[in-house]
Design an enzyme around this catalytic site. Structure first.
Site, PDB file in Angstrom:
ATOM      1  N   ASP A  31      42.620  29.224   6.850  1.00 22.47           N
ATOM      2  CA  ASP A  31      43.195  30.401   7.498  1.00 22.47           C
ATOM      3  C   ASP A  31      43.037  31.603   6.569  1.00 22.47           C
ATOM      4  OD1 ASP A  31      44.171  29.145   9.715  1.00 22.47           O
ATOM      5  OD2 ASP A  31      46.235  29.017   9.019  1.00 22.47           O
ATOM      6  N   LYS A  52      42.494  34.234  11.358  1.00 21.54           N
ATOM      7  CA  LYS A  52      42.710  35.136  12.492  1.00 21.54           C
ATOM      8  C   LYS A  52      43.432  36.373  11.998  1.00 21.54           C
ATOM      9  CE  LYS A  52      43.617  31.126  15.282  1.00 21.54           C
ATOM     10  NZ  LYS A  52      44.733  30.289  15.611  1.00 21.54           N
ATOM     11  N   MET A  70      55.986  36.785  12.952  1.00 15.91           N
ATOM     12  CA  MET A  70      55.087  37.506  13.864  1.00 15.91           C
ATOM     13  C   MET A  70      55.884  38.541  14.658  1.00 15.91           C
ATOM     14  SD  MET A  70      52.805  34.275  15.221  1.00 15.91           S
ATOM     15  CE  MET A  70      54.129  33.091  15.324  1.00 15.91           C
TER      16      MET A  70
END
Ligand code: SAH
Length: 250
Positions: free
Chosen positions: A38, A60, A167
């Site tokens: 990641d 990402k 997030m």
């Protein structure tokens, strides 16, 4: 000629500092034939370790799904079928908003041996940088970790039930509104900790009523962990009027 079957180890990289990777995780990385990594959490750890192992970056960026999850699952299986020991290095802990369970299931379904090495989740370790324990005698007896994308209305309790938002920067306005409307109230303390353990680490503290304006003014960005509850008053970054409340509560 028969190829030996490889295996997959899902490793939690921690919040982005090599000394917060577990010893077991480090051993797995040292033995890997290939690392599938990641961006958040994993990349800085690999940069610090400087291993020679090939790395496939599937990181990402928020809003940019570089490699779709199904493709990552398929890649892990393909590499293991080539006989490789694959380490899938994921930010924080693989099972905390990390889709680790899906990757594990994909490997198992394909008959690939797979195991998991837990990691230090950002949900706990990033608040710690700002001096915020998620539970504290007299201030908080429980905590919930939720994603900014989820329904917050269902998080129960009051200020003594700490809410940790991952997030959550993009949806901070909505979350603050929903939480302020409930038992916590608009003057409930909030901390936003950006880029924990990174170069741009920064702590912003306010209340559910003020945090949206503060975040806009300081141009708060992802990645960040948001903490809501009375434990925020323990932070040395808390302004005096908030820390005064800690004395009252304890
Ligand atoms: N599995 C990860 C979480 C993945 S979700 C874990 O256990 O930590 C990604 C979110 O984690 C980001 O949006 C942010 O809210 C948080 N995050 C991860 N690392 C962070 C860091 N170093 N600093 C601040 N937030 C971080």
């Amino acid at each position: 000629m028969t190829t030996r079957l490889g295996r997959v180890t899902l490793v939690g990289a921690g919040p982005g500092s090599a000394d917060l990777l577990t010893v077991r995780g480090l051993r797995a990385l040292e033995r890997a034939d290939v690392i599938v990594a990641d961006r958040l959490g994993a990349r800085p750890v690999l940069d610090e370790l400087g291993l020679d192992t090939p790395v496939i970056d599937v990181g990402k960026l928020p809003g940019h799904h570089a490699v779709p999850q199904e493709r990552i699952n398929a890649l892990l299986v393909e590499l293991a079928l080539e006989g490789k020991h694959v380490v899938r290095l994921k930010g924080g802990d693989p099972y905390v908003f990390g889709r680790g369970g899906e990757e594990l299931a994909a490997c198992r379904d394909a008959g690939i041996p797979v195991d998991v090495v837990p990691g230090v989740t950002s949900a706990v370790s990033v608040p710690a940088i700002a001096g915020i324990p998620l539970t504290h005698r007299g201030l908080a007896t429980a905590f919930s970790v939720v994603s900014g994308h989820d329904q917050l209305g269902e998080v129960g309790g009051g200020r003594d039930h700490t809410v940790v938002l991952l997030m959550g920067v993009g949806t901070l306005g909505h979350s603050a509104h929903v939480l302020a409307r409930g038992a916590r109230g608009a003057d409930c303390p909030v901390a936003v900790i950006e880029d924990g353990y990174g170069e741009h680490q920064r702590v912003t503290i306010g209340t559910l009523g003020t945090i949206v304006a503060q975040a806009a003014q300081r141009r708060v960005r992802n990645p960040a962990v948001i903490v809501v509850g009375d434990v925020v008053t323990l932070s040395p970054y808390a302004p005096e009027e908030l820390s005064a409340r800690k004395a009252e509560a304890l």
